[in-house]
Scaffold this motif. Structure first.
Motif, mmCIF file in Angstrom:
data_model
loop_
_atom_site.group_PDB
_atom_site.id
_atom_site.type_symbol
_atom_site.label_atom_id
_atom_site.label_comp_id
_atom_site.label_asym_id
_atom_site.label_seq_id
_atom_site.Cartn_x
_atom_site.Cartn_y
_atom_site.Cartn_z
ATOM 1 N N LEU A 203 14.314 10.996 66.374
ATOM 2 C CA LEU A 203 14.410 11.785 65.145
ATOM 3 C C LEU A 203 15.867 11.928 64.704
ATOM 4 O O LEU A 203 16.169 11.934 63.509
ATOM 5 C CB LEU A 203 13.780 13.156 65.345
ATOM 6 N N SER A 204 16.782 12.019 65.655
ATOM 7 C CA SER A 204 18.199 12.093 65.308
ATOM 8 C C SER A 204 18.659 10.814 64.627
ATOM 9 O O SER A 204 19.447 10.850 63.668
ATOM 10 C CB SER A 204 19.044 12.348 66.562
ATOM 11 N N ALA A 205 18.174 9.663 65.109
ATOM 12 C CA ALA A 205 18.539 8.384 64.498
ATOM 13 C C ALA A 205 17.976 8.278 63.087
ATOM 14 O O ALA A 205 18.650 7.766 62.178
ATOM 15 C CB ALA A 205 18.035 7.225 65.362
ATOM 16 N N CYS A 206 16.757 8.756 62.889
ATOM 17 C CA CYS A 206 16.178 8.783 61.539
ATOM 18 C C CYS A 206 17.024 9.648 60.618
ATOM 19 O O CYS A 206 17.363 9.250 59.495
ATOM 20 C CB CYS A 206 14.759 9.345 61.584
ATOM 21 N N ALA A 207 17.363 10.843 61.092
ATOM 22 C CA ALA A 207 18.141 11.770 60.276
ATOM 23 C C ALA A 207 19.520 11.193 59.953
ATOM 24 O O ALA A 207 20.024 11.372 58.841
ATOM 25 C CB ALA A 207 18.273 13.103 61.004
ATOM 26 N N ALA A 208 20.128 10.488 60.912
ATOM 27 C CA ALA A 208 21.443 9.885 60.677
ATOM 28 C C ALA A 208 21.373 8.828 59.584
ATOM 29 O O ALA A 208 22.312 8.669 58.799
ATOM 30 C CB ALA A 208 21.970 9.270 61.971
ATOM 31 N N THR A 209 20.245 8.118 59.512
ATOM 32 C CA THR A 209 20.059 7.111 58.462
ATOM 33 C C THR A 209 19.907 7.762 57.094
ATOM 34 O O THR A 209 20.327 7.202 56.079
ATOM 35 C CB THR A 209 18.821 6.253 58.772
ATOM 36 N N LEU A 210 19.337 8.958 57.073
ATOM 37 C CA LEU A 210 19.059 9.638 55.806
ATOM 38 C C LEU A 210 20.207 10.493 55.293
ATOM 39 O O LEU A 210 20.248 10.839 54.102
ATOM 40 C CB LEU A 210 17.831 10.546 55.975
ATOM 41 N N LYS A 211 21.153 10.845 56.146
ATOM 42 C CA LYS A 211 22.103 11.919 55.817
ATOM 43 C C LYS A 211 23.005 11.605 54.636
ATOM 44 O O LYS A 211 23.537 12.527 54.004
ATOM 45 C CB LYS A 211 22.934 12.264 57.049
ATOM 46 N N ALA A 212 23.202 10.318 54.322
ATOM 47 C CA ALA A 212 24.094 9.969 53.209
ATOM 48 C C ALA A 212 23.430 10.138 51.839
ATOM 49 O O ALA A 212 24.097 10.027 50.811
ATOM 50 C CB ALA A 212 24.583 8.530 53.366
ATOM 51 N N ILE A 213 22.135 10.406 51.808
ATOM 52 C CA ILE A 213 21.426 10.553 50.540
ATOM 53 C C ILE A 213 21.833 11.861 49.872
ATOM 54 O O ILE A 213 21.755 12.930 50.487
ATOM 55 C CB ILE A 213 19.897 10.537 50.767
ATOM 56 N N PRO A 214 22.262 11.835 48.619
ATOM 57 C CA PRO A 214 22.703 13.055 47.931
ATOM 58 C C PRO A 214 21.604 14.124 47.882
ATOM 59 O O PRO A 214 20.466 13.847 47.497
ATOM 60 C CB PRO A 214 23.050 12.576 46.521
ATOM 61 N N GLY A 215 21.964 15.313 48.304
ATOM 62 C CA GLY A 215 21.073 16.462 48.160
ATOM 63 C C GLY A 215 19.900 16.511 49.125
ATOM 64 O O GLY A 215 19.052 17.401 49.000
ATOM 65 N N ILE A 216 19.820 15.601 50.083
ATOM 66 C CA ILE A 216 18.658 15.599 50.973
ATOM 67 C C ILE A 216 18.729 16.761 51.956
ATOM 68 O O ILE A 216 19.804 17.152 52.417
ATOM 69 C CB ILE A 216 18.527 14.255 51.733
#
Length: 226
Positions: A203-216
């Motif tokens: 789940l941490s790896a998933c979140a790291a992939t998503l973190k650059a998305i604006p406003g997520i």
């Protein structure tokens, strides 16, 4: 109706945990076993052991898990039936059950999308389904929240986390996910879903992939936690 009665007579539906025949209204698990599942009771979704697991790793809104996963326990039996014995409908039932337990906690109140952890295409072909997606379907049945299965994909096949030593697990999931549609997730609150949390690396790896998305904004949920 008569055909169903005959089938139940000769091939009764049995509880996955105690093997007693299920009665009308029971699905997969009998009422007795259901009442005695190893529930975590982590209803404070902002402060519980799952939150502590992720607090130093990623930024998140809320995190929790429905059941304890212990070797030889009923939580493990359910997860293994879901993952390794083709019982995808159990994922739906567990997701629906989780939604009923956690709706009153506010876990789903501001969530825009359910985002099941994706499987690698090869594993998807072999298993025939993504167990996390079936959990999401169960949650959706009770909450109406949309499911997103296209914005995130798994690009590297990894060994099962349960077969890795603890110190190996974070490295086992580095750079294995790819963001395919960032626009769909802009300014969204997503609930990342998995079947079981061990170290939290996936789940941490998933979140790291998503973190650059604006406003997520990201929340985390699993059926079981080890």
């Amino acid at each position: 109706m008569i055909l169903n009665d005959l089938l139940n007579l000769f091939y009764p539906r049995l509880c996955l945990l105690c093997q007693t025949p299920l009665v009308e209204g029971e699905e997969h698990i009998c009422l007795h076993c259901s009442e005695h599942l190893p529930y975590t009771h982590f209803t404070d979704t902002k402060a519980n052991p799952v939150c502590l697991l992720f607090r130093e790793k990623i930024s998140f809104v809320a995190a929790t898990a429905l059941l304890h996963f212990q070797k030889g326990g009923n939580g493990q039996k359910l997860i293994h039936s879901l993952k390794y014995h083709g019982n995808k409908k159990l994922g739906y039932e567990l997701g629906r059950r989780a939604a009923m337990v956690y709706q009153e906690t506010g876990l789903f109140d501001s969530v825009d999308l359910l985002l099941p952890v994706p499987l690698h295409p090869e594993r998807m072909r072999k298993r025939g389904y993504n167990q996390s997606e079936w959990i999401a379907r169960g949650i959706q049945s009770a909450t109406g929240i949309a499911i997103d299965t296209t914005s995130l994909s798994r690009i590297q096949k990894t060994e099962s986390q349960t077969r890795k030593q603890l110190f190996e697990r974070p490295e086992n999931v580095e750079d294995i996910f790819r963001l395919d549609n960032a626009d769909a997730l802009k300014n969204k609150h997503v609930l990342l879903l998995d079947d079981v949390i061990t170290t939290g690396s996936t789940l941490s790896a998933c979140a790291a992939t998503l973190k650059a998305i604006p406003g997520i904004r990201i929340s985390l949920f699993s059926i079981a936690v080890a």
